[in-house]
Design a protein around this motif. Structure first.
Motif, mmCIF file in Angstrom:
data_model
loop_
_atom_site.group_PDB
_atom_site.id
_atom_site.type_symbol
_atom_site.label_atom_id
_atom_site.label_comp_id
_atom_site.label_asym_id
_atom_site.label_seq_id
_atom_site.Cartn_x
_atom_site.Cartn_y
_atom_site.Cartn_z
ATOM 1 N N VAL A 7 31.763 5.008 -77.184
ATOM 2 C CA VAL A 7 30.844 4.549 -78.204
ATOM 3 C C VAL A 7 30.061 5.729 -78.779
ATOM 4 C CG1 VAL A 7 30.644 2.299 -77.098
ATOM 5 C CG2 VAL A 7 29.005 4.091 -76.540
ATOM 6 N N ALA A 8 29.400 5.456 -79.882
ATOM 7 C CA ALA A 8 28.618 6.494 -80.545
ATOM 8 C C ALA A 8 27.440 6.911 -79.675
ATOM 9 C CB ALA A 8 28.126 5.983 -81.891
ATOM 10 N N PRO A 9 27.013 8.161 -79.776
ATOM 11 C CA PRO A 9 25.894 8.637 -78.958
ATOM 12 C C PRO A 9 24.590 7.974 -79.372
ATOM 13 C CG PRO A 9 26.492 10.276 -80.592
ATOM 14 C CD PRO A 9 27.548 9.219 -80.659
ATOM 15 N N PRO A 10 23.593 7.968 -78.497
ATOM 16 C CA PRO A 10 22.296 7.373 -78.831
ATOM 17 C C PRO A 10 21.649 8.061 -80.022
ATOM 18 C CG PRO A 10 22.478 7.762 -76.471
ATOM 19 C CD PRO A 10 23.644 8.450 -77.105
ATOM 20 N N VAL A 11 20.825 7.298 -80.734
ATOM 21 C CA VAL A 11 20.104 7.802 -81.905
ATOM 22 C C VAL A 11 18.747 8.334 -81.453
ATOM 23 C CG1 VAL A 11 19.114 7.192 -84.146
ATOM 24 C CG2 VAL A 11 21.234 6.102 -83.384
ATOM 25 N N HIS A 12 18.404 9.533 -81.899
ATOM 26 C CA HIS A 12 17.100 10.101 -81.560
ATOM 27 C C HIS A 12 16.052 9.595 -82.543
ATOM 28 C CE1 HIS A 12 14.189 13.721 -81.561
ATOM 29 N NE2 HIS A 12 13.856 12.880 -80.595
ATOM 30 N N LEU A 13 14.946 9.069 -82.005
ATOM 31 C CA LEU A 13 13.851 8.563 -82.829
ATOM 32 C C LEU A 13 12.582 9.348 -82.504
ATOM 33 C CD1 LEU A 13 14.500 4.742 -82.479
ATOM 34 C CD2 LEU A 13 15.212 6.264 -84.322
ATOM 35 N N PRO A 14 12.214 10.315 -83.340
ATOM 36 C CA PRO A 14 11.078 11.182 -83.018
ATOM 37 C C PRO A 14 9.710 10.551 -83.201
ATOM 38 C CG PRO A 14 12.006 11.763 -85.143
ATOM 39 C CD PRO A 14 12.910 10.714 -84.565
ATOM 40 N N GLY A 15 9.636 9.301 -83.644
ATOM 41 C CA GLY A 15 8.344 8.648 -83.809
ATOM 42 C C GLY A 15 8.466 7.399 -84.648
ATOM 43 N N PRO A 16 7.338 6.714 -84.865
ATOM 44 C CA PRO A 16 7.364 5.478 -85.651
ATOM 45 C C PRO A 16 7.870 5.671 -87.078
ATOM 46 C CG PRO A 16 5.318 5.655 -84.428
ATOM 47 C CD PRO A 16 6.011 6.977 -84.288
ATOM 48 N N ASP A 17 7.804 6.887 -87.594
ATOM 49 C CA ASP A 17 8.280 7.160 -88.957
ATOM 50 C C ASP A 17 9.721 7.634 -88.972
ATOM 51 O OD1 ASP A 17 5.779 6.516 -90.037
ATOM 52 O OD2 ASP A 17 5.033 8.549 -89.701
ATOM 53 N N ALA A 18 10.455 7.352 -87.912
ATOM 54 C CA ALA A 18 11.863 7.760 -87.811
ATOM 55 C C ALA A 18 12.695 7.058 -88.880
ATOM 56 C CB ALA A 18 12.396 7.416 -86.422
ATOM 57 N N PRO A 19 13.931 7.524 -89.094
ATOM 58 C CA PRO A 19 14.815 6.889 -90.084
ATOM 59 C C PRO A 19 15.360 5.560 -89.561
ATOM 60 C CG PRO A 19 15.969 8.679 -88.981
ATOM 61 C CD PRO A 19 14.541 8.727 -88.502
ATOM 62 N N TRP A 20 14.585 4.500 -89.686
ATOM 63 C CA TRP A 20 14.971 3.208 -89.127
ATOM 64 C C TRP A 20 16.166 2.586 -89.835
ATOM 65 C CZ3 TRP A 20 13.331 2.383 -84.499
ATOM 66 C CH2 TRP A 20 12.141 2.998 -84.081
ATOM 67 N N ASP A 21 16.440 3.024 -91.057
ATOM 68 C CA ASP A 21 17.641 2.533 -91.737
ATOM 69 C C ASP A 21 18.885 2.896 -90.947
ATOM 70 O OD1 ASP A 21 16.143 1.441 -93.733
ATOM 71 O OD2 ASP A 21 16.512 3.045 -95.190
ATOM 72 N N ASP A 22 18.877 4.075 -90.311
ATOM 73 C CA ASP A 22 20.019 4.487 -89.500
ATOM 74 C C ASP A 22 20.219 3.543 -88.314
ATOM 75 O OD1 ASP A 22 20.217 6.592 -91.229
ATOM 76 O OD2 ASP A 22 19.480 8.105 -89.823
ATOM 77 N N VAL A 23 19.114 3.102 -87.723
ATOM 78 C CA VAL A 23 19.187 2.171 -86.600
ATOM 79 C C VAL A 23 19.771 0.841 -87.063
ATOM 80 C CG1 VAL A 23 17.801 0.864 -84.939
ATOM 81 C CG2 VAL A 23 17.288 3.279 -85.384
ATOM 82 N N HIS A 24 19.288 0.349 -88.191
ATOM 83 C CA HIS A 24 19.779 -0.926 -88.720
ATOM 84 C C HIS A 24 21.268 -0.845 -89.049
ATOM 85 C CE1 HIS A 24 19.667 -4.783 -90.742
ATOM 86 N NE2 HIS A 24 20.246 -4.238 -91.784
ATOM 87 N N GLU A 25 21.674 0.245 -89.667
ATOM 88 C CA GLU A 25 23.087 0.394 -90.039
ATOM 89 C C GLU A 25 23.973 0.531 -88.811
ATOM 90 O OE1 GLU A 25 24.457 -0.097 -92.965
ATOM 91 O OE2 GLU A 25 22.417 -0.656 -93.553
ATOM 92 N N ARG A 26 23.502 1.224 -87.771
ATOM 93 C CA ARG A 26 24.280 1.331 -86.536
ATOM 94 C C ARG A 26 24.479 -0.060 -85.927
ATOM 95 N NH1 ARG A 26 24.700 5.095 -82.285
ATOM 96 N NH2 ARG A 26 24.639 6.706 -83.901
ATOM 97 N N ALA A 27 23.415 -0.853 -85.922
ATOM 98 C CA ALA A 27 23.520 -2.203 -85.366
ATOM 99 C C ALA A 27 24.480 -3.061 -86.189
ATOM 100 C CB ALA A 27 22.143 -2.853 -85.305
ATOM 101 N N ARG A 28 24.438 -2.921 -87.485
ATOM 102 C CA ARG A 28 25.356 -3.677 -88.336
ATOM 103 C C ARG A 28 26.801 -3.256 -88.097
ATOM 104 N NH1 ARG A 28 23.982 -6.596 -92.853
ATOM 105 N NH2 ARG A 28 25.984 -5.997 -93.748
ATOM 106 N N ALA A 29 27.011 -1.967 -87.905
ATOM 107 C CA ALA A 29 28.374 -1.448 -87.794
ATOM 108 C C ALA A 29 28.992 -1.686 -86.424
ATOM 109 C CB ALA A 29 28.386 0.051 -88.108
ATOM 110 N N THR A 30 28.177 -1.657 -85.367
ATOM 111 C CA THR A 30 28.728 -1.708 -84.013
ATOM 112 C C THR A 30 28.277 -2.909 -83.201
ATOM 113 O OG1 THR A 30 26.941 -0.443 -82.983
ATOM 114 C CG2 THR A 30 28.738 0.814 -83.992
#
Length: 280
Positions: A7-30
């Motif tokens: 599976v794809a590696p974990p997404v790094h989230l450096p704080g509350p202002d992280a790129p949450w769109d990437d998280v949403h798209e990962r969840a949609r894709a996988t």
């Protein structure tokens, strides 16, 4: 048994202002997403957030009653990361989500039942969270520098076959393989909802030629289980266990399907070979 794709590696989230769109798209894709961060990266946000009490909700008393400062901040950050990650998956507001706990301590979101699965792990400064809308998920992490006593823990963690393989390895390779095996078993039992109640030595793993893990017992290897271990921040092993059980997850705030049964496979990650985690 046919090996599952890594599976794809974990997404790094450096704080509350992280790129949450990437998280949403990962969840949609996988169908799921695993994220990692450090409590230090979120500390100022937690300390300065005037809405922290409302964000923690029912966890606020536990946060206030935790005596050690480091433990208190880790607790606050871990719950913030759970809520922010789940909110990104659901396209909801973090403060609108309410965390509850099953008898073994497993976090769940109130109102979502088996539609959404959560898992949390942390060690030292690392915090890891998994959110899955496509079946049970478990995560675990350990520092690659941890000096776990193989001699003392061998019988508790390993099956006889695993112990035999580990005994034949050089010490450094054995230590790393042992830690990887430990985190995989922890992640697997978390995904099952058993936690520490299940003996690790009752669960066996095998490795294919590319170093991918699979359940050793065919009768226990129900269809859909996949496993992966990644090296995060050059310091931590992060293992994930997931059983693909497609479910439709809908936001209570945004109508429409977010995670459905027809999802493309996760991106593959090259393995570093038997006994070593996939490096990223």
């Amino acid at each position: 048994m046919t090996a599952h794709p890594l599976v794809a590696p974990p997404v790094h989230l450096p704080g509350p202002d992280a790129p949450w769109d990437d998280v949403h798209e990962r969840a949609r894709a996988t169908g799921r997403v695993v994220v990692h961060t450090t409590w230090g990266e979120w500390l100022y946000a937690a300390l300065l957030d005037p809405e922290l009490r409302g964000l923690l909700g029912r966890d606020w008393p536990r946060y206030r009653q935790t005596p050690a400062a480091a433990d208190r901040f880790t607790f606050a950050v871990s719950r913030m990361v759970i809520k922010y990650t789940a909110a990104a998956v659901l396209e909801a507001a973090p403060a609108d989500l309410d965390i509850a706990y099953q008898p073994g301590g497993r976090p769940v979101l109130r109102g979502f039942g088996e539609e959404l699965h959560l898992s949390l792990a942390h060690t030292e400064e690392l915090v890891v969270v998994a959110v899955s809308g496509s079946g049970p998920v478990g995560v675990d992490t350990e520092s690659v520098d941890r000096e776990a006593s193989y001699a003392l823990l061998r019988a508790q963690v390993c099956t006889p076959e695993e112990a035999k393989e580990l005994d034949a390895l050089p010490e450094d390779e054995r230590r790393l393989r042992f830690l990887r095996l430990w985190t995989l078993k922890e992640a697997y039992t978390k995904a099952l909802g058993h936690g520490m109640r299940r003996r690790f030595s009752a669960v066996g793993f095998t490795w294919d030629a590319e170093g991918r893990a699979a359940l050793a017992d065919p009768s226990a290897a129900a269809p859909g289980w996949s496993f992966a271990t990644h090296l995060v921040g050059a310091r931590y092993l992060v293992s994930e266990a997931h059983r693909d059980r497609p479910l439709e997850v809908r936001s209570r705030h945004t109508p429409g399907e977010l995670v459905g049964p027809a999802v493309p496979p996760a991106p593959t990650v090259e393995s570093a070979g038997p006994g070593y985690p996939a490096g990223r």
